[in-house]
Design a protein around this motif. Sequence first.
Motif, PDB file in Angstrom:
ATOM      1  N   ALA A   1       2.317  13.346  -1.685  1.00 31.81           N
ATOM      2  CA  ALA A   1       3.648  13.948  -1.824  1.00 31.81           C
ATOM      3  C   ALA A   1       4.744  13.002  -1.358  1.00 31.81           C
ATOM      4  CB  ALA A   1       3.713  15.259  -1.045  1.00 31.81           C
ATOM      5  N   VAL A   2       4.468  12.196  -0.348  1.00 31.51           N
ATOM      6  CA  VAL A   2       5.459  11.221   0.123  1.00 31.51           C
ATOM      7  C   VAL A   2       5.826  10.265  -1.008  1.00 31.51           C
ATOM      8  CG1 VAL A   2       5.860   9.290   1.690  1.00 31.51           C
ATOM      9  CG2 VAL A   2       4.755  11.348   2.540  1.00 31.51           C
ATOM     10  N   GLY A   3       4.804   9.737  -1.698  1.00 35.76           N
ATOM     11  CA  GLY A   3       5.070   8.836  -2.812  1.00 35.76           C
ATOM     12  C   GLY A   3       5.748   9.530  -3.978  1.00 35.76           C
ATOM     13  N   VAL A   4       5.345  10.762  -4.246  1.00 32.34           N
ATOM     14  CA  VAL A   4       5.942  11.512  -5.346  1.00 32.34           C
ATOM     15  C   VAL A   4       7.432  11.714  -5.107  1.00 32.34           C
ATOM     16  CG1 VAL A   4       6.018  13.780  -6.453  1.00 32.34           C
ATOM     17  CG2 VAL A   4       3.812  12.659  -6.054  1.00 32.34           C
ATOM     18  N   VAL A   5       7.798  12.048  -3.862  1.00 36.04           N
ATOM     19  CA  VAL A   5       9.201  12.312  -3.546  1.00 36.04           C
ATOM     20  C   VAL A   5      10.014  11.014  -3.535  1.00 36.04           C
ATOM     21  CG1 VAL A   5      10.785  13.137  -1.762  1.00 36.04           C
ATOM     22  CG2 VAL A   5       8.715  14.435  -2.281  1.00 36.04           C
ATOM     23  N   LEU A   6       9.527   9.998  -2.774  1.00 32.09           N
ATOM     24  CA  LEU A   6      10.307   8.772  -2.614  1.00 32.09           C
ATOM     25  C   LEU A   6      10.383   7.954  -3.901  1.00 32.09           C
ATOM     26  CD1 LEU A   6       9.290   7.422   0.930  1.00 32.09           C
ATOM     27  CD2 LEU A   6      11.427   8.495   0.233  1.00 32.09           C
ATOM     28  N   ILE A   7       9.259   7.833  -4.609  1.00 32.21           N
ATOM     29  CA  ILE A   7       9.219   6.984  -5.804  1.00 32.21           C
ATOM     30  C   ILE A   7       9.352   7.804  -7.080  1.00 32.21           C
ATOM     31  CG2 ILE A   7       7.823   5.343  -7.110  1.00 32.21           C
ATOM     32  CD1 ILE A   7       6.515   4.517  -4.474  1.00 32.21           C
ATOM     33  N   GLY A   8       8.504   8.828  -7.202  1.00 34.50           N
ATOM     34  CA  GLY A   8       8.479   9.593  -8.443  1.00 34.50           C
ATOM     35  C   GLY A   8       9.762  10.339  -8.743  1.00 34.50           C
ATOM     36  N   ILE A   9      10.454  10.793  -7.698  1.00 30.33           N
ATOM     37  CA  ILE A   9      11.667  11.607  -7.897  1.00 30.33           C
ATOM     38  C   ILE A   9      12.932  10.851  -7.504  1.00 30.33           C
ATOM     39  CG2 ILE A   9      12.859  13.736  -7.224  1.00 30.33           C
ATOM     40  CD1 ILE A   9      10.105  15.005  -6.820  1.00 30.33           C
TER      41      ILE A   9
ATOM     42  N   ALA B   1       7.017   4.350   1.690  1.00 30.13           N
ATOM     43  CA  ALA B   1       6.121   5.472   1.386  1.00 30.13           C
ATOM     44  C   ALA B   1       4.766   5.270   2.047  1.00 30.13           C
ATOM     45  CB  ALA B   1       5.961   5.615  -0.131  1.00 30.13           C
ATOM     46  N   GLY B   2       4.227   4.062   1.958  1.00 27.89           N
ATOM     47  CA  GLY B   2       2.955   3.785   2.597  1.00 27.89           C
ATOM     48  C   GLY B   2       3.035   3.891   4.104  1.00 27.89           C
TER      49      GLY B   2
ATOM     50  N   ALA C   1       0.005   6.946  -1.448  1.00 26.21           N
ATOM     51  CA  ALA C   1       1.415   7.293  -1.633  1.00 26.21           C
ATOM     52  C   ALA C   1       2.067   6.519  -2.779  1.00 26.21           C
ATOM     53  CB  ALA C   1       2.171   7.058  -0.326  1.00 26.21           C
ATOM     54  N   ALA C   2       2.004   5.191  -2.730  1.00 32.08           N
ATOM     55  CA  ALA C   2       2.701   4.382  -3.746  1.00 32.08           C
ATOM     56  C   ALA C   2       2.168   4.618  -5.159  1.00 32.08           C
ATOM     57  CB  ALA C   2       2.627   2.893  -3.378  1.00 32.08           C
ATOM     58  N   PRO C   3       0.843   4.557  -5.394  1.00 34.44           N
ATOM     59  CA  PRO C   3       0.377   4.812  -6.766  1.00 34.44           C
ATOM     60  C   PRO C   3       0.639   6.234  -7.239  1.00 34.44           C
ATOM     61  CG  PRO C   3      -1.485   4.607  -5.257  1.00 34.44           C
ATOM     62  CD  PRO C   3      -0.266   4.163  -4.514  1.00 34.44           C
ATOM     63  N   ALA C   4       0.655   7.208  -6.322  1.00 34.76           N
ATOM     64  CA  ALA C   4       0.970   8.582  -6.727  1.00 34.76           C
ATOM     65  C   ALA C   4       2.400   8.672  -7.232  1.00 34.76           C
ATOM     66  CB  ALA C   4       0.757   9.538  -5.556  1.00 34.76           C
TER      67      ALA C   4
ATOM     68  N   ALA D   1       2.867  -3.355  -2.218  1.00 35.70           N
ATOM     69  CA  ALA D   1       3.909  -3.108  -1.223  1.00 35.70           C
ATOM     70  C   ALA D   1       3.633  -1.820  -0.454  1.00 35.70           C
ATOM     71  CB  ALA D   1       5.279  -3.031  -1.913  1.00 35.70           C
ATOM     72  N   GLY D   2       3.152  -0.801  -1.156  1.00 36.36           N
ATOM     73  CA  GLY D   2       2.769   0.438  -0.481  1.00 36.36           C
ATOM     74  C   GLY D   2       1.611   0.216   0.471  1.00 36.36           C
TER      75      GLY D   2
END
Length: 297
Positions: free
Chosen positions: A16-24, A61-62, A80-83, A127-128
């Motif tokens: 969810a951390v990756g989804v919020v920071l990167i995905g959204i 995120a990581g 996190a990052a790949p998600a 990077a993550g």
Amino acid sequence: MELSLPMKLRIAASAAVGVVLIGILAWPLGAPPEPFGTVSLLTGTISPVGAIVLALLAFLAGFIAYFISWPYGREIGILAAPAGLAIWGIRSGRMVSLIRHTASADQPKMFAALRWEPLFWLAIVAAGFAGVLLAQKICRKPESEKTQQKSSSGQNRVNVIIALAASVLIAQLCISAFAQGVRLPDRKLGSVLAQPAMEQIVYAVFVSFGLAAFVVKKFLNVSYIWPIIATAFVTAFAIISHGRQDTLLHLSSHWPAVFFSHAAISILPVQMVSLGTLGSIAGYWMGIRYNYWRKHG
């Protein structure tokens, strides 16, 4: 070795951390201007500054995911990052959209450039991972560091090379089997494949790299790092094998842009790397669980 509820919650929170920071939140950095546009370096929507910001967000995120998934941050925080990138891949248009914006004569040049793009997305994933490693370094115990160094130094280099090559081959073969669109006969190529649906792409890439990671863990006892690195080479290998200039010109002159000579060519690099990374991590842990079951079952 069934996953407990707290462990499932840690995995969900890390992703969810990756989804919020990167995905959204980071989506405007690479969002295509048109409704069905693709997320790709070739479209020019990701600027150099945007790429740097994306890498920093992946690192953050990581780093955050490590502490959220404590005390298993090293194993779970890497999700996190790949998600987050997987959300980009899902929100993006498909490869056919990228081809439709390219003149038929320029398709060989487009695919030649596309061979190198997975390295960029792999760098974002790295990077993550770096964020996770920094967090681990801050919180590490001296004993665990020594153990990790000892195990990594004893890794067989030959096994690593075999694992990397095997991961590329297994993933490409499985993607060809799992990413099924409409297949029609072709006199020169044998058959052509219509652009698979997004759900089919997600399933095919995740499961294919999961199987690759499971196999190399079981038979070669290597880390998920090597199947993850292989995600950057499957696209290039598929383009070299099935995306030669004469093949692309034949496709563009005899078939609509929605048809491809191989399933792997119909998958965007961001989709290949992000979903392949998640699948590789899952397959690695499935290999560990399988070995545990064989030993204690």
